[in-house]
Design an enzyme around this catalytic site. Structure first.
Site, PDB file in Angstrom:
ATOM      1  N   ASP A  23       0.916  -1.063  -0.022  1.00 16.43           N
ATOM      2  CA  ASP A  23      -0.066   0.027  -0.056  1.00 16.43           C
ATOM      3  C   ASP A  23       0.752   1.404   0.135  1.00 16.43           C
ATOM      4  O   ASP A  23       1.321   1.542   1.119  1.00 16.43           O
ATOM      5  CB  ASP A  23      -0.728  -0.146   1.322  1.00 16.43           C
ATOM      6  CG  ASP A  23      -1.619   1.053   1.549  1.00 16.43           C
ATOM      7  OD1 ASP A  23      -1.878   1.816   0.582  1.00 16.43           O
ATOM      8  OD2 ASP A  23      -1.945   1.553   2.547  1.00 16.43           O
ATOM      9  N   ASP A  27      -3.831   3.798   2.500  1.00 17.95           N
ATOM     10  CA  ASP A  27      -5.560   3.750   2.870  1.00 17.95           C
ATOM     11  C   ASP A  27      -5.652   2.300   3.234  1.00 17.95           C
ATOM     12  O   ASP A  27      -7.067   1.900   3.335  1.00 17.95           O
ATOM     13  CB  ASP A  27      -6.255   3.856   1.448  1.00 17.95           C
ATOM     14  CG  ASP A  27      -6.063   3.078   0.312  1.00 17.95           C
ATOM     15  OD1 ASP A  27      -5.007   2.295   0.406  1.00 17.95           O
ATOM     16  OD2 ASP A  27      -6.670   3.176  -0.771  1.00 17.95           O
ATOM     17  N   ASP A  31      -1.760  -1.240  -3.721  1.00 19.25           N
ATOM     18  CA  ASP A  31      -1.930  -0.424  -5.231  1.00 19.25           C
ATOM     19  C   ASP A  31      -0.913  -0.557  -5.979  1.00 19.25           C
ATOM     20  O   ASP A  31       0.114  -1.352  -5.912  1.00 19.25           O
ATOM     21  CB  ASP A  31      -2.063   1.045  -4.976  1.00 19.25           C
ATOM     22  CG  ASP A  31      -1.108   1.491  -3.767  1.00 19.25           C
ATOM     23  OD1 ASP A  31      -0.034   1.347  -4.197  1.00 19.25           O
ATOM     24  OD2 ASP A  31      -1.589   2.192  -2.884  1.00 19.25           O
ATOM     25  N   ASP A 100      -5.397  -9.974 -15.333  1.00 19.12           N
ATOM     26  CA  ASP A 100      -6.537 -10.791 -15.405  1.00 19.12           C
ATOM     27  C   ASP A 100      -7.842 -10.282 -16.306  1.00 19.12           C
ATOM     28  O   ASP A 100      -7.991  -9.017 -16.186  1.00 19.12           O
ATOM     29  CB  ASP A 100      -6.969 -10.892 -13.799  1.00 19.12           C
ATOM     30  CG  ASP A 100      -7.541 -12.210 -13.215  1.00 19.12           C
ATOM     31  OD1 ASP A 100      -8.157 -12.922 -13.738  1.00 19.12           O
ATOM     32  OD2 ASP A 100      -7.041 -12.543 -12.061  1.00 19.12           O
ATOM     33  N   GLU A 268      -7.817 -19.742 -16.382  1.00 17.27           N
ATOM     34  CA  GLU A 268      -8.188 -20.351 -15.132  1.00 17.27           C
ATOM     35  C   GLU A 268      -9.085 -21.584 -15.588  1.00 17.27           C
ATOM     36  O   GLU A 268     -10.328 -21.507 -15.657  1.00 17.27           O
ATOM     37  CB  GLU A 268      -8.684 -19.467 -14.188  1.00 17.27           C
ATOM     38  CG  GLU A 268      -8.893 -20.376 -12.812  1.00 17.27           C
ATOM     39  CD  GLU A 268     -10.187 -19.595 -12.059  1.00 17.27           C
ATOM     40  OE1 GLU A 268     -10.294 -19.944 -10.903  1.00 17.27           O
ATOM     41  OE2 GLU A 268     -10.783 -18.830 -12.652  1.00 17.27           O
ATOM     42  N   HIS A 330      -4.993 -16.860  -4.829  1.00 11.41           N
ATOM     43  CA  HIS A 330      -5.825 -16.327  -3.820  1.00 11.41           C
ATOM     44  C   HIS A 330      -7.054 -16.895  -3.521  1.00 11.41           C
ATOM     45  O   HIS A 330      -8.058 -16.560  -2.700  1.00 11.41           O
ATOM     46  CB  HIS A 330      -6.219 -14.804  -4.599  1.00 11.41           C
ATOM     47  CG  HIS A 330      -7.026 -14.880  -5.932  1.00 11.41           C
ATOM     48  ND1 HIS A 330      -6.464 -15.521  -6.980  1.00 11.41           N
ATOM     49  CD2 HIS A 330      -8.265 -14.628  -6.239  1.00 11.41           C
ATOM     50  CE1 HIS A 330      -7.352 -15.845  -8.091  1.00 11.41           C
ATOM     51  NE2 HIS A 330      -8.448 -15.093  -7.492  1.00 11.41           N
ATOM     52  N   ASP A 331      -7.448 -18.234  -4.110  1.00  6.47           N
ATOM     53  CA  ASP A 331      -8.644 -18.937  -3.866  1.00  6.47           C
ATOM     54  C   ASP A 331      -8.377 -20.251  -2.854  1.00  6.47           C
ATOM     55  O   ASP A 331      -9.278 -21.024  -2.624  1.00  6.47           O
ATOM     56  CB  ASP A 331      -9.155 -19.621  -5.377  1.00  6.47           C
ATOM     57  CG  ASP A 331      -9.558 -18.198  -6.059  1.00  6.47           C
ATOM     58  OD1 ASP A 331     -10.197 -17.263  -5.595  1.00  6.47           O
ATOM     59  OD2 ASP A 331      -9.546 -18.340  -7.330  1.00  6.47           O
TER      60      ASP A 331
HETATM   61  C1  NOJ Z   1     -12.110 -17.303 -10.085  1.00  7.27           C
HETATM   62  C2  NOJ Z   1     -11.303 -16.237  -9.395  1.00  7.27           C
HETATM   63  O1  NOJ Z   1      -9.880 -16.863  -9.033  1.00  7.27           O
HETATM   64  C3  NOJ Z   1     -12.137 -16.059  -7.865  1.00  7.27           C
HETATM   65  O2  NOJ Z   1     -11.214 -15.429  -7.183  1.00  7.27           O
HETATM   66  C4  NOJ Z   1     -13.468 -15.481  -8.553  1.00  7.27           C
HETATM   67  O3  NOJ Z   1     -13.990 -15.089  -7.205  1.00  7.27           O
HETATM   68  C5  NOJ Z   1     -14.040 -16.194  -9.384  1.00  7.27           C
HETATM   69  N1  NOJ Z   1     -13.321 -16.724 -10.594  1.00  7.27           N
HETATM   70  C6  NOJ Z   1     -15.221 -15.309  -9.817  1.00  7.27           C
HETATM   71  O4  NOJ Z   1     -14.920 -14.507 -10.898  1.00  7.27           O
END
Ligand code: NOJ
Length: 538
Positions: A23, A27, A31, A100, A268, A330-331
């Site tokens: 950051d 905030d 960024d 992305d 993905e 991140h998932d």
């Molecule tokens: C896959 C992404 O990696 C995830 O973070 C997102 O919530 C879903 N697609 C929906 O776009």
């Protein structure tokens, strides 16, 4: 550049979750200037490309995966001028930038959706997937939304339902409409013209739905409710990945990228059967360069399970298809948590030495673990809307830990970061690890350097498993131009002495996970310690 030395084959991709990296504005949210400020770090780390999770204008219902303008930058992250600087500064360091691209859905706040929902006969009426109610007033079919509830939302103005495979704030675009296709291909041109090196295409397999939107069959009850709650009670065969639909769309996207030099099409493709990835490469390899392979993600930390999954994946690759591996994102919960912190370095060795392009998630190079999120601080809509199943993705999205100062140097003292900083930040941070020659950071740097220096590790070359080992040891060789690398990974907590004399008398240590072995090791009696990984040459 010849096709045999393209960056997306030989390089290492590093995923940045921009909200959480650095950051610069104070905030509490990361960024683009923050990324620029940390390019030296990334250059020294030795990665080749940065993939940035979405940075576009968005109401942030799904933290950027709900895009309201595909061709601009969210003011939280900066502006186009800052983005251009990031691109130029990264390129000056030979680092590529991958964006992305979110093709399956926009935000419900996108001007396209405002127009589409205004009436049944406006020019964009068909840009999203609208259907009449069933005679009983119910939704057109039984599809479920990935983030909970049904996948259809009633719209009062149109007196119709619209489809949303994720949140209701993320209406699915209708790729069967030529206007959508044109507009979304123009988005690609916009970023390619600016010099972006590639796209990671979000849930690309969702854009291929059955044309008649048939009901999904129920999943056998023994499996129902397993990991994702209600969503797992169906076989998702008609709402995504419908054969025949995907290939033409993907090859159109690829044709646009091919009009530019050296750009990568990454997708993905969250499909756990590797055979399902083949169509994404395209019949004549005219599809994605790298359909992401997530098949290792859900394996337990078990040598035999990994071996079987890797073998299945390599066996399923189409001729000429280039492999790729992901262990975190991140998932997904961080691998240092999933596999246990003792195994994090072996996991990094695996990721960086398998045949194929690796993607490393930010802070995994520090061995960072999931961070427990106190009640009331959760942010992720998946966890909040499907509670009680541990589906929240906040634990793997917490701020990067730069140093031992308040907020780990991610944002100024006194500012509350958007997600809490881990309690361990005073020990686990870049500054502390940079000074410790035995740290996970220095280990990862050394591995990345070896990978870059040795074509046998980053190039084509033969890959073969070593047979006849104890059940918790995984070993493989890679060979190229007369050079052979040997990787030995002990998944277990026992010492082993291995007889690998069939591979030769001795081999030289390139690196081991604790960075405390050197010289030549006897392959007839090779000792491997608990959780150890060894990378040898010879
Ligand atoms: C896959 C992404 O990696 C995830 O973070 C997102 O919530 C879903 N697609 C929906 O776009």
């Amino acid at each position: 550049m010849s096709d045999s030395f393209v960056w997306w084959k030989h390089g290492v991709i590093y995923q940045i979750y921009p909200r959480s990296f650095m950051d610069s504005s104070g905030d509490g949210i990361g960024d683009l200037q923050g990324v620029i400020d940390r390019l030296d770090y990334l250059e020294q780390l030795g990665i080749d490309a940065i993939w940035l999770s979405p940075i576009f204008p968005s109401p942030m219902a799904d933290f950027g995966y709900d895009v309201s303008d595909y061709c601009d930058i969210h003011p939280l992250f900066g502006d186009l001028e800052t983005f251009d600087r990031l691109l130029a500064d990264a390129h000056a360091r030979q680092i590529k930038i991958v964006l992305d691209y979110v093709p399956n859905h926009s935000s419900d706040q996108h001007p396209w959706f405002f127009e589409s929902r205004a009436s049944r006969d406006n020019p964009k009426a068909d840009w999203y997937i609208w259907r009449d109610a069933k005679p009983d007033g119910g939704p057109p079919n039984n599809w479920l939304a990935c983030f909970g509830g049904r996948a259809w939302e009633w719209d009062e103005t149109r007196q119709q339902y619209y489809l949303h495979s994720f949140l209701k704030e993320q209406p699915d675009l209708n790729w069967q409409n030529p206007g959508v296709e044109r507009a979304m291909l123009d988005v690609i041109r916009f970023w390619m013209d600016r010099g972006v090196d590639g796209l990671r295409m979000d849930v690309i397999f969702y854009i291929a739905k059955h044309p008649d939107l048939l009901d999904n069959p129920a999943k056998p009850s023994s499996l129902a409710g397993r990991a994702m709650g209600e969503y797992d009670t169906q076989e998702h065969i008609y709402d995504l990945n419908w054969p025949g639909v995907i290939q033409p769309l993907v090859s159109k996207i690829r044709r646009v990228l091919d009009q530019y030099e050296d750009r990568a099409a990454i997708g993905e493709t969250y499909l756990m059967d590797p055979a399902l990835l083949t169509p994404y490469y395209g019949e004549k390899l005219d599809g994605l360069h790298l359909p992401f392979n997530f098949t290792l993600l859900h394996q337990p930390w078990n040598a035999q399970a990994f071996r079987a999954a890797i073998q299945r994946y390599y066996d399923a690759l189409p001729p000429g298809g280039w492999p790729t591996f992901v262990l975190g994102s991140h998932d997904e919960h961080r691998f240092a948590t999933r596999y246990g912190p003792d195994n994090a370095r072996a996991a990094i060795m695996l990721l960086l030495t398998l045949w194929g392009t690796p993607t490393l998630y930010y802070a995994d190079e520090l061995g960072m673990q999931d961070v427990p999120i106190p009640p009331g601080k959760e942010q992720d809509p998946h966890g909040l809307r499907v509670p009680g199943l541990g589906l929240g993705r906040d634990p793997e999205r917490t701020p990067m830990q730069w140093d031992a100062s308040p907020n780990a140097g991610f944002c100024p003292a006194g500012v509350e970061p958007w997600l809490p900083v881990s309690d361990d930040y005073q020990q686990v941070n870049v500054a502390a690890q940079a000074h410790d020659p035995t740290s996970t950071l220095n280990y990862t740097r050394a591995l990345l350097r070896l990978r870059r220096d040795l074509p046998v590790l980053h190039g084509e070359g033969m890959f073969a498993f070593v047979d006849g080992l104890p059940g918790d040891v995984l070993a493989y060789t890679r060979a190229r131009d007369g050079v052979r690398a040997l990787v030995v990974l002990n998944y277990g907590a026992q010492d082993h002495t291995l007889d690998l004399s069939a591979l030769g008398a001795s081999a030289a240590v390139l690196i081991n996970t604790t960075q405390d072995r050197a010289g030549s090791l006897d392959l007839a009696a090779l000792s491997v310690r608990p959780h150890e990984g060894l990378l040898l040459r010879g």
